[in-house]
Design a protein around this motif. Structure first.
Motif, short mmCIF file in Angstrom:
data_model
loop_
_atom_site.label_atom_id
_atom_site.label_comp_id
_atom_site.label_asym_id
_atom_site.label_seq_id
_atom_site.Cartn_x
_atom_site.Cartn_y
_atom_site.Cartn_z
N PRO A 1 0.79 -1.24 0.00
CA PRO A 1 0.00 0.00 0.00
C PRO A 1 0.82 1.29 0.00
CG PRO A 1 -0.02 -1.01 2.18
CD PRO A 1 0.63 -2.01 1.26
N ASP A 2 2.07 1.21 0.40
CA ASP A 2 2.88 2.43 0.49
C ASP A 2 3.79 2.63 -0.72
OD1 ASP A 2 1.81 3.07 3.03
OD2 ASP A 2 3.20 1.66 3.98
N ASN A 3 3.54 1.90 -1.79
CA ASN A 3 4.34 2.00 -3.01
C ASN A 3 3.82 3.18 -3.84
OD1 ASN A 3 5.35 1.71 -5.65
ND2 ASN A 3 5.37 -0.52 -5.53
N PRO A 4 4.56 4.28 -3.93
CA PRO A 4 4.04 5.46 -4.64
C PRO A 4 3.82 5.21 -6.13
CG PRO A 4 6.34 5.79 -4.04
CD PRO A 4 5.89 4.54 -3.35
N ASN B 1 4.04 -4.35 -9.84
CA ASN B 1 3.40 -5.66 -9.79
C ASN B 1 4.02 -6.48 -8.65
OD1 ASN B 1 2.57 -8.36 -10.30
ND2 ASN B 1 2.42 -7.96 -12.48
N PRO B 2 3.25 -6.85 -7.63
CA PRO B 2 3.85 -7.57 -6.50
C PRO B 2 4.45 -8.91 -6.90
CG PRO B 2 1.44 -7.60 -6.35
CD PRO B 2 1.80 -6.63 -7.43
N PHE B 3 3.95 -9.54 -7.95
CA PHE B 3 4.48 -10.84 -8.35
C PHE B 3 5.84 -10.73 -9.03
CE2 PHE B 3 -0.11 -11.53 -8.06
CZ PHE B 3 -0.15 -12.63 -7.23
N LEU B 4 6.23 -9.53 -9.43
CA LEU B 4 7.58 -9.29 -9.92
C LEU B 4 8.47 -8.67 -8.85
CD1 LEU B 4 7.06 -7.88 -13.55
CD2 LEU B 4 7.25 -10.25 -12.78
N ARG B 5 7.94 -8.52 -7.65
CA ARG B 5 8.66 -7.83 -6.57
C ARG B 5 8.80 -8.73 -5.34
NH1 ARG B 5 9.06 -2.67 -5.94
NH2 ARG B 5 7.92 -2.59 -3.95
N CYS B 6 8.97 -10.02 -5.58
CA CYS B 6 9.04 -10.96 -4.47
C CYS B 6 10.28 -10.76 -3.59
CB CYS B 6 8.99 -12.40 -4.99
SG CYS B 6 7.39 -12.85 -5.71
N ASP B 7 11.29 -10.07 -4.12
CA ASP B 7 12.48 -9.76 -3.32
C ASP B 7 12.37 -8.43 -2.59
OD1 ASP B 7 13.93 -12.10 -3.89
OD2 ASP B 7 14.61 -11.28 -5.80
N ALA B 8 11.32 -7.66 -2.85
CA ALA B 8 11.16 -6.36 -2.19
C ALA B 8 10.80 -6.59 -0.72
CB ALA B 8 10.07 -5.54 -2.87
N PRO B 9 11.46 -5.90 0.21
CA PRO B 9 11.17 -6.13 1.63
C PRO B 9 9.71 -5.93 2.00
CG PRO B 9 13.21 -4.89 1.38
CD PRO B 9 12.60 -4.98 0.03
N THR B 10 9.05 -4.93 1.42
CA THR B 10 7.65 -4.68 1.77
C THR B 10 6.75 -5.83 1.30
OG1 THR B 10 7.43 -3.37 -0.27
CG2 THR B 10 7.87 -2.17 1.78
N VAL B 11 7.04 -6.34 0.12
CA VAL B 11 6.23 -7.44 -0.41
C VAL B 11 6.48 -8.71 0.40
CG1 VAL B 11 5.82 -8.91 -2.42
CG2 VAL B 11 6.08 -6.43 -2.69
N ARG B 12 7.73 -8.99 0.69
CA ARG B 12 8.06 -10.17 1.51
C ARG B 12 7.38 -10.07 2.87
NH1 ARG B 12 12.21 -14.10 2.37
NH2 ARG B 12 13.22 -13.49 0.42
N ALA B 13 7.45 -8.90 3.50
CA ALA B 13 6.85 -8.75 4.83
C ALA B 13 5.35 -8.97 4.79
CB ALA B 13 7.17 -7.36 5.38
N ALA B 14 4.68 -8.46 3.75
CA ALA B 14 3.24 -8.66 3.64
C ALA B 14 2.90 -10.13 3.43
CB ALA B 14 2.69 -7.82 2.49
N ALA B 15 3.67 -10.82 2.59
CA ALA B 15 3.43 -12.24 2.34
C ALA B 15 3.66 -13.06 3.61
CB ALA B 15 4.32 -12.73 1.20
N GLU B 16 4.70 -12.72 4.36
CA GLU B 16 4.97 -13.45 5.59
C GLU B 16 3.89 -13.19 6.64
OE1 GLU B 16 9.83 -13.92 5.47
OE2 GLU B 16 8.98 -12.16 6.49
#
Length: 253
Positions: free
Chosen positions: A178-181, A212-227
């Motif tokens: 949600p915080d991705n500008p 696209n979150p599915f191309l950002r699986c290494d992004a800390p924010t995306v990883r944290a949300a998935a975890e």
């Protein structure tokens, strides 16, 4: 060169690429009627198919009845009986003045391919605008590898996927990140496009890499949300992707 997306069914797009002589390349014609309406009496140069699902190949028989002998390029899959040439990863296709590379991108189906060339990516149901395809036959590892491969293509590549799913995908992407500008800006533009009755495609690979979150699986924010959603640590990008895809499968905006 003219690129057109023809609406079909509820949310499909059939892609047409035209050259200066008005000859066309047709991609994933699930329905023949929109293609016949646009092409009139001009036979296409070829038909490209990404995978075997009916909403991608259902119109091929009628197009061949209208224009027998039209080349049909498709992956090695007996569920696509109309193919005249089977293609595999790494092949280079010359169709008129156009050149395309075949990329194997399994995950959505086991035999899915994409076609990259002329600054375009015809990716069927593998990569969507702000999303990706469901795993009907493949594994999370296969799909994550396919998406990672597509993500290495030039950023200005125009992504021509086969469904108008962007608004629905946007709701999930905003939940994850949600915080991705860049994503917030993209979603605002998408809402305006749909409100005006315009397609949200093609998108660009650079835009997908940013949003696209599915191309950002290494992004800390995306990883944290998935975890947080999974309730446990995820060891790598494949595990993050798998958690995101399972989350998306049950997601309701």
């Amino acid at each position: 060169m003219l690129l057109q997306c023809l609406p079909a069914f509820d949310d499909n797009y059939i892609w047409l690429l035209r050259n200066a002589g008005a000859r066309a390349l047709v991609v994933d014609p699930g329905d023949a009627a929109p293609v016949l309406a646009v092409l009139g009496d001009a036979p296409p140069l070829a038909i490209l198919l990404t995978h075997h699902h009916g909403d991608h190949i259902g119109g091929v028989a009628d197009l061949l009845a209208r224009w027998p002998g039209t080349p049909v390029f498709a992956p090695h899959d007996d569920r696509i009986p109309q193919a005249s040439r089977r293609v595999a990863d790494g092949e280079q296709l010359a169709i008129g003045d156009w050149r395309f590379a075949v990329l194997a991108v399994p995950g959505h189906t086991r035999s899915h391919v994409a076609y990259h060339g002329e600054g375009l990516l015809f990716c069927g149901d593998t990569l969507f605008s702000l999303g990706c395809g469901r795993l009907f036959e493949g594994t999370p590892a296969q799909m994550q590898a396919s998406l990672a491969r597509l993500a290495t293509l030039p950023g200005d590549t125009r992504v021509c996927c086969a469904h108008e799913y962007t608004l629905g995908n946007a709701a999930f992407a905003l939940t994850v990140d949600p915080d991705n500008p860049a994503l917030r800006e993209r979603v605002a533009a998408v809402r305006a496009q749909r409100a005006a009755g315009r397609p949200t495609l093609p998108t660009t690979l650079a835009g997908e890499r940013a949003c696209n979150p599915f191309l950002r699986c290494d992004a800390p924010t995306v990883r944290a949300a998935a975890e947080a959603h999974a309730g446990h640590a995820l060891p790598d990008a494949v595990a993050v992707f798998g958690a995101l895809r399972a989350w998306k499968d049950g997601f309701r905006a």
